[in-house]
Every structure is written in C-alpha cells, then in structure tokens.
Design a protein around this motif. Structure first.
Motif, mmCIF file in Angstrom:
data_model
loop_
_atom_site.group_PDB
_atom_site.id
_atom_site.type_symbol
_atom_site.label_atom_id
_atom_site.label_comp_id
_atom_site.label_asym_id
_atom_site.label_seq_id
_atom_site.Cartn_x
_atom_site.Cartn_y
_atom_site.Cartn_z
ATOM 1 N N GLN A 63 -33.811 -49.726 -60.437
ATOM 2 C CA GLN A 63 -34.256 -49.220 -61.733
ATOM 3 C C GLN A 63 -35.037 -47.919 -61.583
ATOM 4 O O GLN A 63 -34.879 -46.992 -62.382
ATOM 5 C CB GLN A 63 -35.072 -50.283 -62.463
ATOM 6 C CG GLN A 63 -34.203 -51.461 -62.890
ATOM 7 C CD GLN A 63 -34.985 -52.576 -63.553
ATOM 8 O OE1 GLN A 63 -36.214 -52.596 -63.524
ATOM 9 N NE2 GLN A 63 -34.266 -53.508 -64.147
ATOM 10 N N LEU A 64 -35.865 -47.822 -60.547
ATOM 11 C CA LEU A 64 -36.591 -46.582 -60.304
ATOM 12 C C LEU A 64 -35.637 -45.444 -59.947
ATOM 13 O O LEU A 64 -35.863 -44.288 -60.332
ATOM 14 C CB LEU A 64 -37.629 -46.768 -59.199
ATOM 15 C CG LEU A 64 -38.858 -47.594 -59.570
ATOM 16 C CD1 LEU A 64 -39.719 -47.845 -58.332
ATOM 17 C CD2 LEU A 64 -39.664 -46.922 -60.664
ATOM 18 N N SER A 65 -34.553 -45.772 -59.266
ATOM 19 C CA SER A 65 -33.545 -44.771 -58.929
ATOM 20 C C SER A 65 -32.905 -44.213 -60.204
ATOM 21 O O SER A 65 -32.659 -43.001 -60.314
ATOM 22 C CB SER A 65 -32.480 -45.379 -58.019
ATOM 23 O OG SER A 65 -31.485 -44.438 -57.715
ATOM 24 N N GLU A 66 -32.648 -45.083 -61.172
ATOM 25 C CA GLU A 66 -32.099 -44.632 -62.453
ATOM 26 C C GLU A 66 -33.091 -43.731 -63.187
ATOM 27 O O GLU A 66 -32.710 -42.714 -63.760
ATOM 28 C CB GLU A 66 -31.728 -45.824 -63.334
ATOM 29 C CG GLU A 66 -30.512 -46.585 -62.852
ATOM 30 C CD GLU A 66 -30.149 -47.739 -63.766
ATOM 31 O OE1 GLU A 66 -30.493 -47.687 -64.966
ATOM 32 O OE2 GLU A 66 -29.505 -48.679 -63.281
ATOM 33 N N VAL A 67 -34.354 -44.100 -63.149
ATOM 34 C CA VAL A 67 -35.394 -43.287 -63.785
ATOM 35 C C VAL A 67 -35.470 -41.923 -63.096
ATOM 36 O O VAL A 67 -35.545 -40.880 -63.761
ATOM 37 C CB VAL A 67 -36.758 -44.006 -63.763
ATOM 38 C CG1 VAL A 67 -37.875 -43.082 -64.219
ATOM 39 C CG2 VAL A 67 -36.714 -45.249 -64.634
ATOM 40 N N ALA A 68 -35.457 -41.917 -61.764
ATOM 41 C CA ALA A 68 -35.518 -40.655 -61.018
ATOM 42 C C ALA A 68 -34.330 -39.759 -61.372
ATOM 43 O O ALA A 68 -34.487 -38.541 -61.537
ATOM 44 C CB ALA A 68 -35.558 -40.932 -59.515
ATOM 45 N N ALA A 69 -33.149 -40.342 -61.502
ATOM 46 C CA ALA A 69 -31.963 -39.566 -61.867
ATOM 47 C C ALA A 69 -32.104 -38.989 -63.276
ATOM 48 O O ALA A 69 -31.711 -37.841 -63.523
ATOM 49 C CB ALA A 69 -30.709 -40.442 -61.769
ATOM 50 N N LEU A 70 -32.673 -39.755 -64.199
ATOM 51 C CA LEU A 70 -32.879 -39.267 -65.562
ATOM 52 C C LEU A 70 -33.887 -38.118 -65.576
ATOM 53 O O LEU A 70 -33.688 -37.119 -66.270
ATOM 54 C CB LEU A 70 -33.346 -40.399 -66.474
ATOM 55 C CG LEU A 70 -33.628 -40.030 -67.926
ATOM 56 C CD1 LEU A 70 -32.405 -39.409 -68.594
ATOM 57 C CD2 LEU A 70 -34.089 -41.250 -68.692
ATOM 58 N N VAL A 71 -34.958 -38.237 -64.795
ATOM 59 C CA VAL A 71 -35.943 -37.155 -64.714
ATOM 60 C C VAL A 71 -35.290 -35.908 -64.122
ATOM 61 O O VAL A 71 -35.472 -34.792 -64.627
ATOM 62 C CB VAL A 71 -37.186 -37.586 -63.903
ATOM 63 C CG1 VAL A 71 -38.114 -36.404 -63.666
ATOM 64 C CG2 VAL A 71 -37.923 -38.705 -64.615
ATOM 65 N N ASP A 72 -34.500 -36.080 -63.063
ATOM 66 C CA ASP A 72 -33.778 -34.945 -62.472
ATOM 67 C C ASP A 72 -32.877 -34.277 -63.508
ATOM 68 O O ASP A 72 -32.852 -33.048 -63.627
ATOM 69 C CB ASP A 72 -32.928 -35.396 -61.281
ATOM 70 C CG ASP A 72 -33.745 -35.671 -60.032
ATOM 71 O OD1 ASP A 72 -34.934 -35.303 -60.002
ATOM 72 O OD2 ASP A 72 -33.187 -36.276 -59.095
ATOM 73 N N GLU A 73 -32.140 -35.085 -64.238
ATOM 74 C CA GLU A 73 -31.220 -34.557 -65.254
ATOM 75 C C GLU A 73 -31.988 -33.826 -66.350
ATOM 76 O O GLU A 73 -31.590 -32.743 -66.800
ATOM 77 C CB GLU A 73 -30.384 -35.688 -65.848
ATOM 78 C CG GLU A 73 -29.306 -35.206 -66.790
ATOM 79 C CD GLU A 73 -28.439 -36.336 -67.295
ATOM 80 O OE1 GLU A 73 -28.021 -36.270 -68.463
ATOM 81 O OE2 GLU A 73 -28.186 -37.298 -66.541
ATOM 82 N N THR A 74 -33.106 -34.377 -66.770
ATOM 83 C CA THR A 74 -33.935 -33.766 -67.803
ATOM 84 C C THR A 74 -34.468 -32.417 -67.332
ATOM 85 O O THR A 74 -34.574 -31.466 -68.108
ATOM 86 C CB THR A 74 -35.106 -34.686 -68.187
ATOM 87 O OG1 THR A 74 -34.570 -35.927 -68.644
ATOM 88 C CG2 THR A 74 -35.955 -34.093 -69.287
ATOM 89 N N ASN A 75 -34.779 -32.315 -66.039
ATOM 90 C CA ASN A 75 -35.289 -31.073 -65.472
ATOM 91 C C ASN A 75 -34.182 -30.120 -65.044
ATOM 92 O O ASN A 75 -34.452 -29.100 -64.426
ATOM 93 C CB ASN A 75 -36.212 -31.381 -64.285
ATOM 94 C CG ASN A 75 -37.528 -31.946 -64.727
ATOM 95 O OD1 ASN A 75 -37.988 -31.681 -65.821
ATOM 96 N ND2 ASN A 75 -38.143 -32.744 -63.865
#
Length: 79
Positions: A63-75
């Motif tokens: 789940q943290l990996s999914e969050v990290a990917a979303l933050v990367d995508e947002t940035n």
C-alpha cells in the motif's frame, strides 16, 4: 413580508491553496504516525513473531508503494 426580495452575496471564487496546505499537513501527520507505529512493531527476534506479522508488513509495503507511486505521478516523476 410576502414580497420582500432576498438579497444574496455573489459567491467568492474558491482558491485551492488553503485546501492544499491543509491536505499536505494531514499527509505529513499521517506519515509521522505511520513511522511511529512502524517503530513500535514487533522486532524480528521476538519469539511471538508469526507469519501474520510478515503478511501485515508486506501488505503495508504494497500500500505504501502505491502511495509513493501516486506522489511520484503527482510530482510529474515516473519510475
């Protein structure tokens, strides 16, 4: 007062800065809470350690990996 005209104010445009700042602070608070809870997790040398602990930690990591990917995508960053 049957014929009284109700006067309303024109709506003000909504600016995203305050909402973004609030959401950003909530994210940081959640990350701090997660870090504290991870520090409190059962250590690997504890005799009470079970496969359910491994399963839970792997689920957390997924789940943290999914969050990290979303933050990367947002940035605007892509892995």
């Amino acid at each position: 007062m049957k014929n009284a005209k109700v006067q309303t104010l024109a709506p003000r445009p909504i600016e995203p800065a305050a909402a973004y700042d609030n959401a950003h602070q909530i994210s940081r608070d959640l990350l701090q809470h997660i870090e504290l809870q991870l520090d409190r997790m059962i250590p690997p040398d504890n005799k009470a350690l079970r496969w359910t602990h491994v399963w839970a930690l792997n689920l957390i990591n997924a789940q943290l990996s999914e969050v990290a990917a979303l933050v990367d995508e947002t940035n605007g960053m892509r892995n």
